[in-house]
Design a protein around this motif. Structure first.
Motif, PDB file in Angstrom:
ATOM      1  N   CYS A 147      -4.206   2.850  -5.895  1.00 24.49           N
ATOM      2  CA  CYS A 147      -3.038   2.160  -6.442  1.00 24.49           C
ATOM      3  C   CYS A 147      -3.448   0.760  -6.857  1.00 24.49           C
ATOM      4  N   ARG A 170      -2.584   5.160  -9.685  1.00 25.79           N
ATOM      5  CA  ARG A 170      -1.200   4.767  -9.889  1.00 25.79           C
ATOM      6  C   ARG A 170      -1.152   3.255 -10.073  1.00 25.79           C
ATOM      7  N   GLU A 197       4.578   3.195 -11.605  1.00 28.66           N
ATOM      8  CA  GLU A 197       5.754   3.058 -10.744  1.00 28.66           C
ATOM      9  C   GLU A 197       6.202   1.603 -10.769  1.00 28.66           C
ATOM     10  N   PRO A 207       3.229   1.970  -2.839  1.00 26.56           N
ATOM     11  CA  PRO A 207       2.911   3.401  -2.815  1.00 26.56           C
ATOM     12  C   PRO A 207       1.742   3.689  -1.869  1.00 26.56           C
TER      13      PRO A 207
END
Length: 331
Positions: A147, A170, A197, A207
């Motif tokens: 992430c 992500r 996100e 996350p």
């Protein structure tokens, strides 16, 4: 007419010589035809690139050297950065007889049209460079998910996804920071898959991931907010989780200052949120730090102490502290 090194590199990038050779070697006539330039001028340019170590010549023709293949060809090349070089008339070597036959009253012909790179192309090239540096410096094969906290439009995440297809990436950032993501994704033909996100990196839950990536921290936030973000990442990290810091301490001339800012308020940073928010509102010192010789060993020791306090005891650092990979001990 001789071709000088800056001119040769810039002309080759504007003509996309290295991209034209991605499929393999080509003889000079075929390559000149593909590029749409006179063969005589193309030969001078290709020979200059060979002398610079950017091309190799074989019986099959000219081909990219390992250096050119790694950094000057393909989707993540440094071509946009090279095009910003202030080199005089890089196309002069290619004009040849055409320049001599041009009417005196008219401008000299340009076989290579000016092509100023867009800011997004510049950022894309930088992201590709960082991604290559990361993958050759650290072995990230043990991580399955990553992430990029504060990753914006995902340039670095996409570049890493292309180089590490087994890593699911992500990007977590504010909606405004991810503006234009859909348009950029439409332009990414064959790029690595990256999920996005939206959220507040300082307030919302991060996350879950095996590896957290933070980049350019000293450029984006005051030191107190950086420490707060590092603590949030540490709280979200499970045993064995990794933390990758990219451009960890900013420009070389300011690294000692950045490090001192990160370390100067240690446990005192555990004050409650209202105190923290008030401190964030303070105006950062505007005085430019004097460039000074750095003690790299002392700087690295300071970073190791900071990360150890956050639970990241295993630290690998690239020379110059531009890249750091830390990991929590597995339970």
């Amino acid at each position: 007419m001789p071709v000088f090194p800056p001119q040769a590199l810039l002309a080759a990038c504007r003509l996309q010589v290295f991209d034209a050779l991605l499929g393999g070697p080509l003889p000079a006539p075929a390559l000149a035809a593909r590029l749409g330039v006179p063969e005589a001028g193309a030969r001078r340019l290709l020979d200059a690139c060979e002398a610079l170590g950017l091309l190799r010549r074989s019986p099959a023709g000219y081909e990219n050297s390992a250096l050119a293949a790694a950094y000057l060809a393909g989707a993540d090349s440094l071509r946009p950065l090279v095009l910003q070089l202030d080199a005089p008339r890089p196309d002069a070597a290619l004009t040849g007889a055409a320049a001599r036959t041009q009417a005196p009253s008219g401008p000299a012909p340009l076989l290579v049209a000016p092509e100023p790179p867009s800011p997004s192309a510049h950022a894309h090239a930088l992201a590709g460079l960082w991604a290559r540096s990361i993958t050759v410096t650290f072995d990230l094969s043990r991580f399955r998910t990553a992430c990029h906290v504060g990753g914006g439009a995902g340039g670095l995440a996409r570049a890493l996804a292309r180089l590490l297809p087994g890593l699911r990436l992500r990007v977590f950032d504010a909606p405004a920071a991810m503006a234009g993501v859909e348009a950029e994704e439409a332009e990414e033909a064959g790029g690595g898959a990256v999920a996005f996100e939206a959220g507040d990196v300082f307030a919302d839950s991060l996350p879950e991931a095996d590896l957290y990536v933070l980049s350019g921290l000293p450029h984006r936030w005051p030191a107190r907010r950086v420490r707060r973000l590092l603590r949030r990442v540490a709280a979200a990290s499970s045993p064995g989780c990794g933390l990758l810091l990219v451009d960890a301490l900013g420009a070389r001339s300011g690294r000692r200052r950045a490090l001192e800012r990160l370390l100067q308020v240690e446990e005192a940073a555990e004050v409650e949120a209202e105190d923290e928010e008030a401190a964030e509102a303070e105006v950062e010192d505007e005085e430019a730090a004097e460039a000074e010789a750095e003690d790299e060993e002392a700087a690295e020791a300071g970073v190791r102490r900071l990360l150890a306090r956050l639970g990241f005891g295993q630290v690998q650092a690239a020379p110059g502290l531009e890249l750091l990979l830390a990991a929590r001990a597995a339970s």
